[in-house]
Design a protein around this motif. Sequence first.
Motif, PDB file in Angstrom:
ATOM      1  N   LEU A 107      -0.919   1.561  12.139  1.00  0.00           N
ATOM      2  CA  LEU A 107       0.036   0.637  11.553  1.00  0.00           C
ATOM      3  C   LEU A 107      -0.061   0.822  10.039  1.00  0.00           C
ATOM      4  O   LEU A 107      -1.155   0.692   9.470  1.00  0.00           O
ATOM      5  CB  LEU A 107      -0.289  -0.815  11.904  1.00  0.00           C
ATOM      6  N   VAL A 108       1.060   1.135   9.413  1.00  0.00           N
ATOM      7  CA  VAL A 108       1.059   1.426   7.985  1.00  0.00           C
ATOM      8  C   VAL A 108       2.061   0.523   7.280  1.00  0.00           C
ATOM      9  O   VAL A 108       3.277   0.652   7.488  1.00  0.00           O
ATOM     10  CB  VAL A 108       1.385   2.902   7.707  1.00  0.00           C
ATOM     11  N   ALA A 136       0.151  -6.668  12.333  1.00  0.00           N
ATOM     12  CA  ALA A 136      -0.740  -6.601  13.485  1.00  0.00           C
ATOM     13  C   ALA A 136       0.078  -6.496  14.765  1.00  0.00           C
ATOM     14  O   ALA A 136       1.218  -6.964  14.818  1.00  0.00           O
ATOM     15  CB  ALA A 136      -1.625  -7.848  13.532  1.00  0.00           C
ATOM     16  N   ALA A 137      -0.530  -5.897  15.775  1.00  0.00           N
ATOM     17  CA  ALA A 137       0.141  -5.695  17.059  1.00  0.00           C
ATOM     18  C   ALA A 137      -0.677  -6.310  18.185  1.00  0.00           C
ATOM     19  O   ALA A 137      -1.900  -6.124  18.251  1.00  0.00           O
ATOM     20  CB  ALA A 137       0.354  -4.212  17.318  1.00  0.00           C
ATOM     21  N   GLY A 168      -3.042  -3.097  10.436  1.00  0.00           N
ATOM     22  CA  GLY A 168      -2.851  -2.141   9.371  1.00  0.00           C
ATOM     23  C   GLY A 168      -3.865  -2.374   8.260  1.00  0.00           C
ATOM     24  O   GLY A 168      -4.713  -3.275   8.343  1.00  0.00           O
ATOM     25  N   GLN A 169      -3.767  -1.548   7.221  1.00  0.00           N
ATOM     26  CA  GLN A 169      -4.704  -1.621   6.098  1.00  0.00           C
ATOM     27  C   GLN A 169      -4.308  -2.660   5.062  1.00  0.00           C
ATOM     28  O   GLN A 169      -5.112  -3.031   4.208  1.00  0.00           O
ATOM     29  CB  GLN A 169      -4.819  -0.251   5.431  1.00  0.00           C
ATOM     30  N   GLY A 170      -3.066  -3.107   5.115  1.00  0.00           N
ATOM     31  CA  GLY A 170      -2.617  -4.147   4.207  1.00  0.00           C
ATOM     32  C   GLY A 170      -1.873  -3.605   2.999  1.00  0.00           C
ATOM     33  O   GLY A 170      -2.057  -2.452   2.587  1.00  0.00           O
ATOM     34  N   THR A 171      -1.016  -4.462   2.435  1.00  0.00           N
ATOM     35  CA  THR A 171      -0.291  -4.134   1.217  1.00  0.00           C
ATOM     36  C   THR A 171      -0.341  -5.352   0.295  1.00  0.00           C
ATOM     37  O   THR A 171      -0.156  -6.483   0.743  1.00  0.00           O
ATOM     38  CB  THR A 171       1.155  -3.706   1.522  1.00  0.00           C
ATOM     39  N   GLN A 172      -0.596  -5.107  -0.975  1.00  0.00           N
ATOM     40  CA  GLN A 172      -0.777  -6.202  -1.924  1.00  0.00           C
ATOM     41  C   GLN A 172       0.570  -6.738  -2.391  1.00  0.00           C
ATOM     42  O   GLN A 172       1.454  -5.972  -2.791  1.00  0.00           O
ATOM     43  CB  GLN A 172      -1.577  -5.720  -3.139  1.00  0.00           C
ATOM     44  N   VAL A 173       0.697  -8.043  -2.361  1.00  0.00           N
ATOM     45  CA  VAL A 173       1.853  -8.735  -2.930  1.00  0.00           C
ATOM     46  C   VAL A 173       1.339  -9.672  -4.008  1.00  0.00           C
ATOM     47  O   VAL A 173       0.469 -10.513  -3.747  1.00  0.00           O
ATOM     48  CB  VAL A 173       2.620  -9.533  -1.856  1.00  0.00           C
ATOM     49  N   THR A 174       1.856  -9.506  -5.212  1.00  0.00           N
ATOM     50  CA  THR A 174       1.462 -10.361  -6.325  1.00  0.00           C
ATOM     51  C   THR A 174       2.712 -11.014  -6.908  1.00  0.00           C
ATOM     52  O   THR A 174       3.654 -10.310  -7.278  1.00  0.00           O
ATOM     53  CB  THR A 174       0.729  -9.559  -7.407  1.00  0.00           C
ATOM     54  N   VAL A 175       2.696 -12.332  -6.986  1.00  0.00           N
ATOM     55  CA  VAL A 175       3.831 -13.076  -7.511  1.00  0.00           C
ATOM     56  C   VAL A 175       3.391 -13.754  -8.805  1.00  0.00           C
ATOM     57  O   VAL A 175       2.479 -14.584  -8.802  1.00  0.00           O
ATOM     58  CB  VAL A 175       4.334 -14.119  -6.507  1.00  0.00           C
TER      59      VAL A 175
END
Length: 129
Positions: A4-5, A97-98, A120-127
């Motif tokens: 999962l990417v 996630a699955a 998955g490994q995750g992706t950063q979100v910064t607000v």
Amino acid sequence: QVQLVESGGGLVQAGGSLRLSCATSGLTFSTNTMGWFRQAPGSEREFVATIKFSGGITYYADSVKGRFTISRDNAENTVYLQMNSLKPEDTAVYYCAADASRRLGSRPYHSSKDNYSYWGQGTQVTVSS
């Protein structure tokens, strides 16, 4: 091998939008319930949204309801999270996630990270404010 990417994270100002994608491989995507979770520094990983494999039924955390939309494309084996009206408190690493169990439960079941097999490994979100 299941993969999962996630992609689509980044830095955005408050009130802005981002669209996260999660491309999957190695699993039968059409029979997996897919979820998005997030984890801020020093906090537990928390539920954001889920979409069932059957009927496309969705559930959302109260904190994102009305602002975020989860969707899936079974032909592309991809799940999306459209995030609008972002707030600084949405800052976190976002994970897809699955759940391969093929169980169709209620919201409490599908909002529990313990019921998801693959991550998955995750992706950063910064607000920023």
